[in-house]
Enzyme design. Structure first.
Site, mmCIF file in Angstrom:
data_model
loop_
_atom_site.group_PDB
_atom_site.id
_atom_site.type_symbol
_atom_site.label_atom_id
_atom_site.label_comp_id
_atom_site.label_asym_id
_atom_site.label_seq_id
_atom_site.Cartn_x
_atom_site.Cartn_y
_atom_site.Cartn_z
ATOM 1 N N GLU A 152 -71.104 37.286 -64.873
ATOM 2 C CA GLU A 152 -71.630 37.512 -66.220
ATOM 3 C C GLU A 152 -72.034 38.953 -66.462
ATOM 4 O OE1 GLU A 152 -72.316 34.843 -64.540
ATOM 5 O OE2 GLU A 152 -71.670 33.213 -65.851
ATOM 6 N N HIS A 174 -80.002 25.101 -68.349
ATOM 7 C CA HIS A 174 -79.008 25.083 -69.424
ATOM 8 C C HIS A 174 -79.644 24.877 -70.791
ATOM 9 C CE1 HIS A 174 -76.384 24.699 -65.980
ATOM 10 N NE2 HIS A 174 -75.311 24.753 -66.749
#
Lengths: 326, 370, 357
Positions: free
Chosen positions: A60, A129
């Site tokens: 990322e 999440h």
């Protein structure tokens, strides 16, 4: 016009932007053939090919870093970070580089990139999440931060974000991805950044929120109306730069402010809004400013998640507290 | 300081020109590190450092010609303050900043009573001129809400501003409060039968004359009392404070040495006082120095009263409305005109006997026909 | 292509004494090219000395010297084309000067003025990257742009041995390999990351072999041999332009200076060790070759020193005479168009600055 969910609206905006501007690229993990784990980039690979829809390795920080390099060379990369829980490592690239490249080169280099990522909880997801990191991004000078609350606004705001000459962090409320559909006109019209949207006018109390919590705020307004309390609902939409004027004008009329956000209370973006109202509209306030927020804990695992998320009841209780100062 | 001189460059060369320094003052150098470039006849050569250390001072400049053996630079032998930082400049604490300022945390004593309300209500109260300390709070945490403010305004009638007392009314408030605090009030009351008076008799003149008689009989009622020294001073003159009511409030101008004047004098002086009150030209001196006071409240209404003695005075005579009173007459009951009298005195200085005798003398004077 | 893990020896053209020991690359046959290289090396060192002197007298901010490492960035930059993109760390002053950045711009940057990054010459080059090892991904993005557009351009990214421990470095090499982008990564392997010696930075025998994990070619070169550095970089760039992907080059040199002017290396490093490395320094090596090949002499040396000193002095004077920008400039370049909330702050900052003046 067609009825689209929020994620479909994102998809439509991406397709529109890529059709109109050959410099727009999409990159991220699983965005190609798979169309993104939430199908946000569904179909784009087939239409635009692997030169414009790039599957990246699992890294990322470099998705953000590579986007910076691309952006300096005349591309408009739209990077997807699969979940905002994974976006924290991007903060170094965004904060140390993307946000200040224009300023430190006195305009010679700049970084027109978008970092988009699903944010927020209430989806019974596995841990990490369900993050709400918007305040961390808003604290970075030199970027813009946007969080839509409806399919139509997601479409228009994303188009504007892609066209913006500066880095934009675009947080998509996961809980709203498929929650509701509405008519979205795929006309390529961007919704201007930097403007709050008053979704419902009201006389008695101003409720400010963004993202998925707008649903709860609107629901609360309905229930309040039955008790003859009129709540004005403001969707911030662009957290940075913030359209303070709309909020100040509203509080000037109602005298009461409730800010609602999922993110933990301390130093959440609600604190910034409260500070601006206290700084510029203090003599309008009839009651203390209320923040209805998540707690200063991690998002609990799914079985207890519902007790963490700010509920309609919590918003109503906040409103009642301010109305006691009538 | 260790000096480094231009070494022998060989080949019989006596001097060289400095072409370029490779190091700066403050640099740390090691053995063999090139320090400078010098030009000889044959070449440009680098002079290496003979030792490790810090360059203290460069003693020659580029372009200069130096002889072999001449000083080139000084090595710094001292210890070096290390900055202990990778970048930037960290300030060291100065003597001033070394003092730590300890602010004592506020004690947990009860705070003075505060008015709890919102800024909007506060602003509105200011507009309306409402004193929030008088408004009943019904909001959470004893907060005055907008509704509370509006209710208070409604109750007080029109949205009138409360007045801050000024002038004579302010003076009266403070003086009366002080008098009440200090004086030990007692009152004796009676009436004078003034049936014998002519119909157009001037009441004020007769009252002044009566008071003079009373003071002459009992001078203690015309005395000044001082609490701190516990002393009573009989005043040589009678300075009569005459209470006069006006739209601006209560005024008590002083007729000085009334015993010396005539009723005409008194009347003229009183008229002057009344004009002075009306056109606000009354001087503060006119209001000072009374030794005894007279209040003819009966000119409006009322019979008997307990009036306030204004220290250092010790007495005030209050006169009520003339009223027909049933009295014993030679042939039964007759209705006579009577004048109610209330003598309030300071019992710290005046006895009941003094007061009674004073009053008897006043009544005796009033009851004469002329 | 054989990689360093196969045990390839370090590429070298000139030995420590300036004698030719390796294959002489084509450009080196042209004396003017070698003299160009030598001039920039000397100019870099002259600038370096002056910068330290200015810092010591409080006229420049903290400065990272490139003493002894000049050949790495000069050699790499010399292999580049003008429309390639250079991404330095903070010790590539020589490379920047070769690429057309001016002495004045370098003084401005180290003096704490953003205008130093607004290169008039190399308009596409990145400014220094002080967050160690975070710019390799930028180089990948830049190279990816070239590949996507089919351009014959490349990015060259330089960083130190310490940076190769960073995650961003590994991610960048990996991505570069997956996408076969035209990026050349050059390690200024100078043996020290502030006080951490190379042996404690990585257990790998060479840093070049980190390329193996990324599936890209990696090689070592003598970083003090500017001819070898340029040669190796040229070959890597040719491969990149021909679509053969990225490369990793470990240029082995030695940090003859402190990490920065705020560092005192004598605290953790043996002076004797530093002394031992001085004979291998890059300027003397090339000079010796040039003199022995009769391309250089004492008069030319003196003239060059005078010229470099003059240029550096002049640039320093200009820099010192340049007043700082007003605070408004910081606001004006934060966004393309200043938002209202920031414009308010801008006005407040200006007002306070005037009040204080």
């Amino acid at each position: 016009m067609s009825e689209l969910s929020l994620v479909q609206a994102v998809n439509a905006a991406l397709k529109r932007a890529m059709s109109e501007d050959a410099s727009v690229l999409v990159l991220g993990e699983d965005v190609g053939i798979n169309g993104g784990v939430f199908r946000a980039t569904d179909g784009l690979f087939n239409i635009f090919g692997e030169q414009r829809v790039l599957d990246t390795p699992l890294a990322e920080a470099s998705i953000a870093g590579v986007s910076i390099g691309l952006a300096t060379q005349g591309f408009r990369p739209v990077a997807e970070i699969q979940f905002t829980g994974f976006a924290y490592v991007c903060i170094d690239q965004i904060l140390n580089h993307a946000s200040r490249l224009r300023a430190r080169t006195r305009g010679r280099l700049s970084c027109p990139m978008v970092l988009r990522s699903p944010a927020g909880g209430g989806i019974k997801a596995v841990e990490h999440h369900s993050e709400s990191p918007e305040a961390m991004f808003v604290h970075i000078p030199g970027i813009k931060v946007v969080m839509p609350s409806s399919p139509a606004r997601a479409y228009g705001l994303l188009l504007s974000a892609i066209r913006d000459p500066d880095p934009v962090v675009f947080l998509e409320p996961t809980r709203l991805y498929r929650a509701a559909r509405e008519d979205v006109s795929d006309d390529g019209a961007g919704m201007p950044l930097g403007q709050c949207v008053t979704l419902r006018p009201g006389r008695d109390v101003t409720i400010v929120s963004w993202g998925a919590m707008i649903r709860e705020a609107l629901e609360a307004a309905e229930q309040l109306a039955a008790d003859n309390i009129e709540a004005e609902i403001i969707d911030v939409a662009t957290l940075k730069p913030l359209d303070s004027a709309t909020i100040l004008n509203s509080v000037g009329r109602t005298g009461r402010l409730i800010v609602v956000h999922e993110a933990p209370m301390s130093c959440g973006f609600g604190a910034e809004i409260a500070a601006r109202v206290a700084g510029h509209a203090i003599t309008s306030l009839l009651a203390p400013i209320e923040r209805v927020t998540g707690y200063d804990t991690m998002m609990p695992y799914p079985r207890t998640e519902a007790h963490y998320m700010p509920s309609v009841a919590a918003i109503l209780a906040g409103v009642q507290r301010t109305m006691a100062y009538t | 300081m260790k000096i480094f001189v231009l070494p022998d460059l060989g080949e019989g060369l006596a001097d060289a020109e400095i072409v370029s320094w490779h190091v700066s003052e403050g640099d740390h150098v090691v053995i063999d590190q090139p320090l400078l470039a010098v030009e000889t006849e044959k070449a440009v050569v680098e002079i290496p450092s003979p030792q490790a250390g810090h360059i203290g001072k460069l003693l020659t400049k580029a372009g200069e010609r130096v002889k072999v053996g001449a000083p080139l630079l000084e090595f710094d032998e001292g210890t070096h303050a290390e900055s202990g930082a990778v970048v930037g400049q960290l300030a060291e604490p100065s003597a001033a900043t070394r003092r730590t300022l300890m602010v004592p945390s506020p004690s947990a004593s009860t705070p003075p009573s505060i008015i709890r309300t919102s800024p909007a209500v506060r602003a509105r109260a200011r507009e309306l001129g409402v004193d929030l300390s008088r408004v009943m709070a019904s909001g959470p945490d004893n907060t005055i809400t907008l509704a509370d403010l509006q209710a208070a305004v409604f109750q007080s009638g029109a949205a009138q501003a409360s007045q801050t007392l000024r002038g004579a009314r302010r003076t009266m408030a403070t003086n009366m409060a002080r008098a009440w605090r200090e004086v030990v009030h007692a009152t004796v009351q009676d009436y004078a039968d003034i049936e014998a008076w002519a119909q157009d008799e001037n009441v004020t003149s007769r009252l002044v004359r009566g008071l003079i008689t009373g003071c002459q009989t009992e001078p203690a009622l015309n005395a000044s009392f001082d609490l701190s020294s516990l002393s009573l001073r009989e005043n040589p003159t009678i300075n009569l404070g005459l209470a006069i009511d006006s739209p601006e409030g209560l005024f008590v101008p002083v007729l000085r040495d009334v015993a010396r004047g005539t009723p005409l004098d008194w009347r003229r002086q009183i008229d002057e006082f009344k004009r002075g009150i009306q056109d606000r030209s009354l001087a503060p001196a006119d209001l000072r120095g009374a030794t005894i006071s007279l209040s003819n409240f009966g000119s409006i209404a009322g019979r008997y009263a307990s009036l306030i003695v204004m220290p250092p005075q010790v007495a005030i005579l209050g006169v009520g409305r003339i009223v027909a009173h049933a009295v014993r007459a030679s042939d039964g009951i007759a209705l006579h005109r009577t004048l109610p009298l209330s003598l309030s005195f300071d019992h710290r200085a005046v006895t009941g006997g003094m007061a009674a005798r004073f009053l008897r003398a006043v009544i005796a004077d009033l009851e004469t026909a002329v | 292509m054989a990689s360093v893990a196969d045990g390839n020896s370090m590429h070298r053209v000139l030995d420590v004494d300036g004698k030719v020991v390796g294959n002489f690359p084509k450009f080196a046959s042209d004396p003017d090219e070698l003299l160009r290289l030598y001039r920039i090396l000397v100019l870099t060192r002259t600038f370096d000395t002056k910068a330290i002197a200015l810092q010591r007298t409080g006229q420049l901010g903290t400065y990272a010297s490139s003493l002894g490492q000049e050949a790495v960035s000069v050699g790499a930059a010399a292999a580049m084309q003008p429309d390639d993109v250079f991404l330095p760390s903070f010790r590539e002053h020589g490379g920047q000067l070769w690429r057309g950045a001016t002495l004045n711009e370098l003084f401005l940057y180290w003096g704490g003025d953003e205008r130093g990054n607004d290169f008039a010459g190399p308009r596409g080059d990145f400014p220094n990257c002080a967050t160690v090892g975070s710019h390799p991904p930028h180089a990948v993005g830049v190279a990816l742009a070239f590949r996507l557009r089919g351009e014959q351009r490349a990015s060259v990214c330089i960083f130190g041995d310490g940076a190769t421990s960073k995650g961003d470095f590994a991610e960048a090499l990996n991505m570069a390999g997956v996408w076969q982008v035209p990026a050349v990564f050059v390690i200024n392997s100078n043996g020290w990351a502030i006080s951490v010696p190379r042996a404690r930075q990585s257990a790998a025998a060479t840093l070049a072999q980190k390329a193996v994990a990324a599936g890209i070619p990696g090689e070592q070169v003598d970083g003090n041999d500017v001819i070898a550095v340029r040669s190796v970089t040229e070959r890597a760039l040719t491969r990149a332009r021909q679509g053969h992907g990225p490369s990793l080059i470990e240029a082995v040199t030695y940090r003859l200076c402190d990490h920065t002017t705020s560092d005192d290396a004598s605290r953790y490093r043996d002076d004797a060790e530093v002394s031992r490395h001085w004979p291998a320094e890059p300027l003397v090596r090339l000079r010796n070759f040039l003199v022995s090949a009769r391309h250089w002499d004492k008069d030319k040396e003196e003239a060059l020193l005078h010229e470099c000193n003059g240029a550096v002095e002049q640039a320093a004077k200009e820099y010192l005479a340049t007043p700082p920008q007003p605070i408004a400039a910081n606001f004006d370049y934060t966004y393309a168009a200043t938002p209202a909330e920031l414009a308010e702050q801008r006005e407040a900052a200006i007002a306070i600055a005037h009040g204080a003046a």
